[in-house]
Design a protein around this motif. Sequence first.
Motif, PDB file in Angstrom:
ATOM      1  N   LYS A   1     -27.289 -48.198-107.261  1.00  0.00           N
ATOM      2  CA  LYS A   1     -26.787 -46.840-107.093  1.00  0.00           C
ATOM      3  C   LYS A   1     -26.714 -46.409-105.626  1.00  0.00           C
ATOM      4  O   LYS A   1     -26.055 -45.424-105.299  1.00  0.00           O
ATOM      5  N   LYS A   2     -27.391 -47.139-104.755  1.00  0.00           N
ATOM      6  CA  LYS A   2     -27.399 -46.772-103.340  1.00  0.00           C
ATOM      7  C   LYS A   2     -26.211 -47.360-102.576  1.00  0.00           C
ATOM      8  O   LYS A   2     -25.966 -46.995-101.427  1.00  0.00           O
ATOM      9  N   THR A   3     -25.485 -48.280-103.188  1.00  0.00           N
ATOM     10  CA  THR A   3     -24.342 -48.888-102.526  1.00  0.00           C
ATOM     11  C   THR A   3     -23.053 -48.426-103.196  1.00  0.00           C
ATOM     12  O   THR A   3     -23.056 -48.021-104.355  1.00  0.00           O
ATOM     13  N   PHE A   4     -21.930 -48.525-102.467  1.00  0.00           N
ATOM     14  CA  PHE A   4     -20.661 -48.048-103.023  1.00  0.00           C
ATOM     15  C   PHE A   4     -19.485 -48.604-102.225  1.00  0.00           C
ATOM     16  O   PHE A   4     -19.630 -49.038-101.080  1.00  0.00           O
ATOM     17  N   TRP A   5     -18.310 -48.573-102.887  1.00  0.00           N
ATOM     18  CA  TRP A   5     -17.059 -48.872-102.199  1.00  0.00           C
ATOM     19  C   TRP A   5     -16.480 -47.574-101.658  1.00  0.00           C
ATOM     20  O   TRP A   5     -16.550 -46.529-102.296  1.00  0.00           O
ATOM     21  N   SER A   6     -15.895 -47.653-100.470  1.00  0.00           N
ATOM     22  CA  SER A   6     -15.226 -46.495 -99.879  1.00  0.00           C
ATOM     23  C   SER A   6     -13.916 -46.929 -99.243  1.00  0.00           C
ATOM     24  O   SER A   6     -13.866 -47.926 -98.511  1.00  0.00           O
ATOM     25  N   SER A   7     -12.856 -46.193 -99.538  1.00  0.00           N
ATOM     26  CA  SER A   7     -11.568 -46.436 -98.884  1.00  0.00           C
ATOM     27  C   SER A   7     -11.625 -45.901 -97.454  1.00  0.00           C
ATOM     28  O   SER A   7     -12.524 -45.140 -97.092  1.00  0.00           O
ATOM     29  N   LYS A   8     -10.650 -46.256 -96.662  1.00  0.00           N
ATOM     30  CA  LYS A   8     -10.590 -45.761 -95.286  1.00  0.00           C
ATOM     31  C   LYS A   8      -9.912 -44.409 -95.175  1.00  0.00           C
ATOM     32  O   LYS A   8      -9.974 -43.764 -94.134  1.00  0.00           O
ATOM     33  N   SER A   9      -9.244 -43.976 -96.250  1.00  0.00           N
ATOM     34  CA  SER A   9      -8.551 -42.689 -96.210  1.00  0.00           C
ATOM     35  C   SER A   9      -8.652 -42.000 -97.565  1.00  0.00           C
ATOM     36  O   SER A   9      -9.119 -42.584 -98.542  1.00  0.00           O
ATOM     37  N   GLY A  10      -8.215 -40.763 -97.615  1.00  0.00           N
ATOM     38  CA  GLY A  10      -8.160 -40.010 -98.852  1.00  0.00           C
ATOM     39  C   GLY A  10      -6.736 -39.827 -99.329  1.00  0.00           C
ATOM     40  O   GLY A  10      -6.440 -38.916-100.106  1.00  0.00           O
ATOM     41  N   LYS A  11      -5.848 -40.693 -98.878  1.00  0.00           N
ATOM     42  CA  LYS A  11      -4.439 -40.580 -99.220  1.00  0.00           C
ATOM     43  C   LYS A  11      -4.163 -41.130-100.626  1.00  0.00           C
ATOM     44  O   LYS A  11      -4.822 -42.070-101.077  1.00  0.00           O
TER      45      LYS A  11
ATOM     46  N   PHE B   1     -17.572 -45.305-114.973  1.00  0.00           N
ATOM     47  CA  PHE B   1     -17.715 -45.351-113.525  1.00  0.00           C
ATOM     48  C   PHE B   1     -18.206 -44.015-112.975  1.00  0.00           C
ATOM     49  O   PHE B   1     -18.137 -42.972-113.635  1.00  0.00           O
ATOM     50  N   ASP B   2     -18.707 -44.106-111.769  1.00  0.00           N
ATOM     51  CA  ASP B   2     -19.205 -42.940-111.042  1.00  0.00           C
ATOM     52  C   ASP B   2     -18.397 -42.830-109.751  1.00  0.00           C
ATOM     53  O   ASP B   2     -18.559 -43.652-108.848  1.00  0.00           O
ATOM     54  N   CYS B   3     -17.524 -41.848-109.698  1.00  0.00           N
ATOM     55  CA  CYS B   3     -16.706 -41.605-108.504  1.00  0.00           C
ATOM     56  C   CYS B   3     -17.288 -40.409-107.763  1.00  0.00           C
ATOM     57  O   CYS B   3     -17.353 -39.307-108.308  1.00  0.00           O
ATOM     58  N   ALA B   4     -17.722 -40.639-106.521  1.00  0.00           N
ATOM     59  CA  ALA B   4     -18.376 -39.582-105.758  1.00  0.00           C
ATOM     60  C   ALA B   4     -17.389 -38.611-105.111  1.00  0.00           C
ATOM     61  O   ALA B   4     -17.788 -37.570-104.597  1.00  0.00           O
ATOM     62  N   THR B   5     -16.110 -38.936-105.119  1.00  0.00           N
ATOM     63  CA  THR B   5     -15.107 -38.061-104.514  1.00  0.00           C
ATOM     64  C   THR B   5     -14.756 -36.936-105.484  1.00  0.00           C
ATOM     65  O   THR B   5     -14.212 -37.160-106.561  1.00  0.00           O
ATOM     66  N   LYS B   6     -15.099 -35.727-105.089  1.00  0.00           N
ATOM     67  CA  LYS B   6     -14.869 -34.575-105.966  1.00  0.00           C
ATOM     68  C   LYS B   6     -13.370 -34.297-106.114  1.00  0.00           C
ATOM     69  O   LYS B   6     -12.594 -34.466-105.174  1.00  0.00           O
ATOM     70  N   ASP B   7     -12.996 -33.867-107.303  1.00  0.00           N
ATOM     71  CA  ASP B   7     -11.622 -33.434-107.602  1.00  0.00           C
ATOM     72  C   ASP B   7     -10.588 -34.542-107.448  1.00  0.00           C
ATOM     73  O   ASP B   7      -9.388 -34.267-107.336  1.00  0.00           O
TER      74      ASP B   7
ATOM     75  N   CYS C   1     -12.316 -39.583 -98.079  1.00  0.00           N
ATOM     76  CA  CYS C   1     -12.153 -40.969 -98.517  1.00  0.00           C
ATOM     77  C   CYS C   1     -12.607 -41.108 -99.963  1.00  0.00           C
ATOM     78  O   CYS C   1     -13.526 -40.423-100.412  1.00  0.00           O
ATOM     79  N   PHE C   2     -11.958 -42.001-100.685  1.00  0.00           N
ATOM     80  CA  PHE C   2     -12.330 -42.232-102.076  1.00  0.00           C
ATOM     81  C   PHE C   2     -13.535 -43.167-102.123  1.00  0.00           C
ATOM     82  O   PHE C   2     -13.580 -44.175-101.420  1.00  0.00           O
ATOM     83  N   THR C   3     -14.496 -42.840-102.965  1.00  0.00           N
ATOM     84  CA  THR C   3     -15.691 -43.674-103.112  1.00  0.00           C
ATOM     85  C   THR C   3     -15.991 -43.896-104.587  1.00  0.00           C
ATOM     86  O   THR C   3     -15.860 -42.982-105.397  1.00  0.00           O
ATOM     87  N   VAL C   4     -16.392 -45.115-104.912  1.00  0.00           N
ATOM     88  CA  VAL C   4     -16.831 -45.463-106.265  1.00  0.00           C
ATOM     89  C   VAL C   4     -18.225 -46.075-106.144  1.00  0.00           C
ATOM     90  O   VAL C   4     -18.399 -47.138-105.552  1.00  0.00           O
ATOM     91  N   ASN C   5     -19.217 -45.377-106.698  1.00  0.00           N
ATOM     92  CA  ASN C   5     -20.594 -45.857-106.622  1.00  0.00           C
ATOM     93  C   ASN C   5     -20.863 -46.974-107.618  1.00  0.00           C
ATOM     94  O   ASN C   5     -21.625 -47.903-107.329  1.00  0.00           O
ATOM     95  N   ASP C   6     -20.271 -46.859-108.796  1.00  0.00           N
ATOM     96  CA  ASP C   6     -20.576 -47.817-109.855  1.00  0.00           C
ATOM     97  C   ASP C   6     -19.372 -47.934-110.780  1.00  0.00           C
ATOM     98  O   ASP C   6     -18.825 -46.919-111.222  1.00  0.00           O
ATOM     99  N   PHE C   7     -18.952 -49.143-111.039  1.00  0.00           N
ATOM    100  CA  PHE C   7     -17.790 -49.386-111.894  1.00  0.00           C
ATOM    101  C   PHE C   7     -18.182 -50.419-112.942  1.00  0.00           C
ATOM    102  O   PHE C   7     -18.515 -51.551-112.608  1.00  0.00           O
ATOM    103  N   LYS C   8     -18.168 -50.030-114.209  1.00  0.00           N
ATOM    104  CA  LYS C   8     -18.595 -50.908-115.290  1.00  0.00           C
ATOM    105  C   LYS C   8     -17.452 -51.102-116.285  1.00  0.00           C
ATOM    106  O   LYS C   8     -16.879 -50.128-116.764  1.00  0.00           O
TER     107      LYS C   8
END
Length: 244
Positions: free
Chosen positions: A42-52, A72-78, A132-139
């Motif tokens: 849960k402490k690691t995640f993928w992050s894109s370089k932009s929010g586009k 999945f758990d996406c940390a990017t709101k909205d 930026c878009f982030t995904v903490n966990d994808f199952k």
Amino acid sequence: MNNMYKFPNYHVDYMLLSYKKFATASTSKSEHEPCFALDGNKKTFWSSKSGKAGEWFMVDLGAVKTVHAVRFDCATKDAVFSLSGSTDGKEYELLFSGKNEAVPLDGTINFENQQRLRFLKLVFLSNDDNNCFTVNDFKVLGFGNGYAPEKVEQPFAIRTSDNEAVICWNRVSTAVGYKVRLGTSPEELDECRLVYGEDSVSIDSLTDGQTEYYYAVDSFNENGVTKGDIRQMGAAKSELYRIQ
């Protein structure tokens, strides 16, 4: 860490298909590569370089498998996104669109009909905050094409104090992980620990004055669970030394 849908209660619905599978993305920040969304941490995640719009994350299950749900758990709101699946990585079928429906609060998208898929692709369509878009966990949840793992044979437990114990076992080559069940009677192994990539687990929740504990080590993989034998741990003794 929940490695199986409803797994802690042992009501086996689906198995985890995506643990440490190969993943790619449109862009990635350093130290936040796609693999970090599949490691169960849960402490690691993928992050894109932009929010586009158009940034994406994709997992390859390694073979076509039976998929029942994605959680999945996406940390990017909205963030609004779509989810597509494919058997060959070339032609994709839309499985879910955030433009048409909302994601359930627990982040699980259940498919009414099971899907035969190898690739699953998450595409971000919009982001009000432009972060930026982030995904903490994808199952990816479902079933593989093989057999349940071999049984864990002769695990060993030592109680190191009134409150602590260590449970060890020999690794099973066909297992992805292990579920350690613990309780004060053979009929009530209510405490559970999920373990990946290890052959032991430390327990620090034993009760003072409780002289007997029972445990079992189950093995699991993408195809099912094999229960281990229930064994008695025994009582703590003053001459036992603490394992370092």
